[in-house]
Scaffold this active site. Structure first.
Site, PDB file in Angstrom:
ATOM      1  N   GLY A   9       2.734  -1.064   4.250  1.00 19.35           N
ATOM      2  CA  GLY A   9       2.919   0.332   3.867  1.00 19.35           C
ATOM      3  C   GLY A   9       4.385   0.643   3.618  1.00 19.35           C
ATOM      4  N   GLY A  10       5.041   1.183   4.629  1.00 21.16           N
ATOM      5  CA  GLY A  10       6.411   1.695   4.491  1.00 21.16           C
ATOM      6  C   GLY A  10       7.384   0.757   3.801  1.00 21.16           C
ATOM      7  N   ASN A  34       0.875  -1.169   0.000  1.00 22.39           N
ATOM      8  CA  ASN A  34       0.000   0.000   0.000  1.00 22.39           C
ATOM      9  C   ASN A  34       0.912   1.219   0.000  1.00 22.39           C
ATOM     10  OD1 ASN A  34      -1.756   2.064   0.474  1.00 22.39           O
ATOM     11  ND2 ASN A  34      -2.402   1.383   2.511  1.00 22.39           N
ATOM     12  N   TRP A  35       1.013   1.840  -1.158  1.00 16.67           N
ATOM     13  CA  TRP A  35       1.936   2.979  -1.281  1.00 16.67           C
ATOM     14  C   TRP A  35       1.409   4.223  -0.570  1.00 16.67           C
ATOM     15  CZ3 TRP A  35       3.684   2.976  -7.180  1.00 16.67           C
ATOM     16  CH2 TRP A  35       4.570   1.915  -7.375  1.00 16.67           C
ATOM     17  N   LYS A  36       0.139   4.183  -0.160  1.00 16.50           N
ATOM     18  CA  LYS A  36      -0.474   5.371   0.466  1.00 16.50           C
ATOM     19  C   LYS A  36      -0.214   6.593  -0.430  1.00 16.50           C
ATOM     20  CE  LYS A  36      -0.202   3.122   4.894  1.00 16.50           C
ATOM     21  NZ  LYS A  36      -0.110   3.202   6.342  1.00 16.50           N
ATOM     22  N   GLU A  57      -6.824   4.814   7.931  1.00 20.47           N
ATOM     23  CA  GLU A  57      -6.582   6.233   7.646  1.00 20.47           C
ATOM     24  C   GLU A  57      -7.794   6.863   6.977  1.00 20.47           C
ATOM     25  OE1 GLU A  57      -2.907   5.523   5.611  1.00 20.47           O
ATOM     26  OE2 GLU A  57      -2.035   4.887   7.521  1.00 20.47           O
ATOM     27  N   HIS A  89      -9.616   1.430   4.928  1.00 13.90           N
ATOM     28  CA  HIS A  89      -8.324   1.552   5.629  1.00 13.90           C
ATOM     29  C   HIS A  89      -8.501   2.479   6.826  1.00 13.90           C
ATOM     30  CE1 HIS A  89      -4.187   2.549   6.511  1.00 13.90           C
ATOM     31  NE2 HIS A  89      -3.856   1.446   5.861  1.00 13.90           N
ATOM     32  N   SER A 116       3.399  -2.342  10.344  1.00  6.81           N
ATOM     33  CA  SER A 116       4.849  -2.443  10.542  1.00  6.81           C
ATOM     34  C   SER A 116       5.421  -3.808  10.131  1.00  6.81           C
ATOM     35  CB  SER A 116       5.221  -2.102  11.990  1.00  6.81           C
ATOM     36  OG  SER A 116       4.820  -0.771  12.291  1.00  6.81           O
ATOM     37  N   GLY A 122       2.530   2.140  10.827  1.00 13.93           N
ATOM     38  CA  GLY A 122       3.520   3.198  10.649  1.00 13.93           C
ATOM     39  C   GLY A 122       4.251   3.564  11.928  1.00 13.93           C
ATOM     40  N   GLU A 127      -5.500  -4.894  10.519  1.00 11.45           N
ATOM     41  CA  GLU A 127      -4.450  -3.901  10.760  1.00 11.45           C
ATOM     42  C   GLU A 127      -4.738  -3.172  12.069  1.00 11.45           C
ATOM     43  OE1 GLU A 127      -2.443  -2.716   6.787  1.00 11.45           O
ATOM     44  OE2 GLU A 127      -4.098  -1.350   7.123  1.00 11.45           O
TER      45      GLU A 127
HETATM   46  P1  13P Z   1       2.982   0.216   7.667  1.00 13.83           P
HETATM   47  O1  13P Z   1       3.431  -1.063   7.032  1.00 13.83           O
HETATM   48  O2  13P Z   1       3.747   1.419   7.166  1.00 13.83           O
HETATM   49  O3  13P Z   1       2.917   0.125   9.150  1.00 13.83           O
HETATM   50  O4  13P Z   1       1.471   0.479   7.166  1.00 13.83           O
HETATM   51  C1  13P Z   1       0.557  -0.534   7.280  1.00 13.83           C
HETATM   52  C2  13P Z   1      -0.644  -0.162   6.501  1.00 13.83           C
HETATM   53  O5  13P Z   1      -1.399   0.707   6.872  1.00 13.83           O
HETATM   54  C3  13P Z   1      -0.876  -0.864   5.233  1.00 13.83           C
HETATM   55  O6  13P Z   1      -2.156  -0.592   4.750  1.00 13.83           O
END
Ligand code: 13P
Length: 252
Positions: free
Chosen positions: A234-235, A9-11, A97, A95, A213, A173, A167
């Site tokens: 994500g990251g 997920n590149w956000k 967010e 999600h 994470s 994050g 999640e």
């Molecule tokens: P991280 O892997 O950066 O913690 O993010 C997780 C996430 O929200 C994937 O959708």
């Protein structure tokens, strides 16, 4: 046997040029489609370019959100038909967010999940508790409600083809990941919720990812668990070499 599914997920990261560079970096190195589903969920502006670049490659493209209506006066929104028409296969829904900053609710997530199936997209429905809920021992109640409402009104076939991403909000994050055993416990519970709603056959088929994470260093611990079928990352999905290591880790 459920096929593992690892999704990046590149956000809100990367220009289109940087996205192209990423695809070049991973080209020829992604594991076989028979063994794992590999998905990149990118911002809308990337999607036409990415779909084109991954043609004939074992990589599928996903969006990070969509509206539930087919079209209409919804300035700034993107519809399921627009995504399908581009060749997008997956869409992340609900999600944390989007729940936190953009008013996604269990009700809109339900409408979007139904719309995704109606238009032939695979929804990745995100659920998870925040820190207060975790500390108040409400994790199972929270995920039960989120899953039950998101899946409300789906057919058994649609339910079995929905991907769930567990999640925990406090792990996103932050570098603080849930232990693999804790994540597996919640995910096993989520499978039992699906079983109560749709029966054990559907629950056995539904794929449930862990997210929060996840990194090359810890992915194997998650993938080694009985009920964890993949990861939403994500990251650690932003760099080609790191993403490839995550894919390698699918063997658990
Ligand atoms: P991280 O892997 O950066 O913690 O993010 C997780 C996430 O929200 C994937 O959708």
């Amino acid at each position: 046997m459920r096929k593992p599914i690892i999704a990046g997920n590149w956000k809100m990261h990367k220009t289109v040029e940087e996205g192209k560079h990423f695809i070049n970096e991973i080209d020829g190195l992604v594991p076989n489609e028979a063994d794992i589903d590999t998905v990149i969920c990118a911002p809308f502006v990337h999607l036409p370019v990415l779909v084109d670049l991954v043609k004939e490659k074992p990589v599928a493209i996903g969006a990070q959100n969509m509206h539930f209506e087919e079209q209409g006066a919804f300035t700034g929104e993107v519809s399921p038909t627009m995504l399908k028409d581009l060749g997008v296969d997956y869409v992340i829904l609900g999600h944390s967010e989007r729940r936190q900053y953009f008013n996604d609710t269990d009700q809109t997530v339900n409408k979007k999940t139904k719309a995704a199936h109606q238009y032939g997209l695979v929804p990745i429905v995100c659920v998870g508790e925040n820190l207060d809920q975790r500390e108040g021992n409400q994790t199972k109640d929270v995920v039960k409600e989120q899953v039950t409402l998101a899946f409300d009104g789906l057919s058994a076939e649609q339910a079995s083809q929905t991907v769930i991403a567990y999640e925990p909000v406090w792990a996103i994050g932050t570098g603080k990941s849930s232990s693999a055993e804790d994540a597996n416990e919640v995910i096993t519970y989520i499978r039992s919720v699906v079983s109560d709603q749709f029966g054990s056959e559907v629950a056995d088929k539904v794929r449930i990812q862990y997210g929060g994470s996840v990194k090359p260093e810890n992915i194997k611990e998650y993938m080694g668990q009985s009920d964890i079928d993949g990861a939403l990352v994500g990251g650690a999905s932003l760099k080609g070499d790191s993403f490839l290591q995550l894919l390698e880790g699918h063997k658990g």
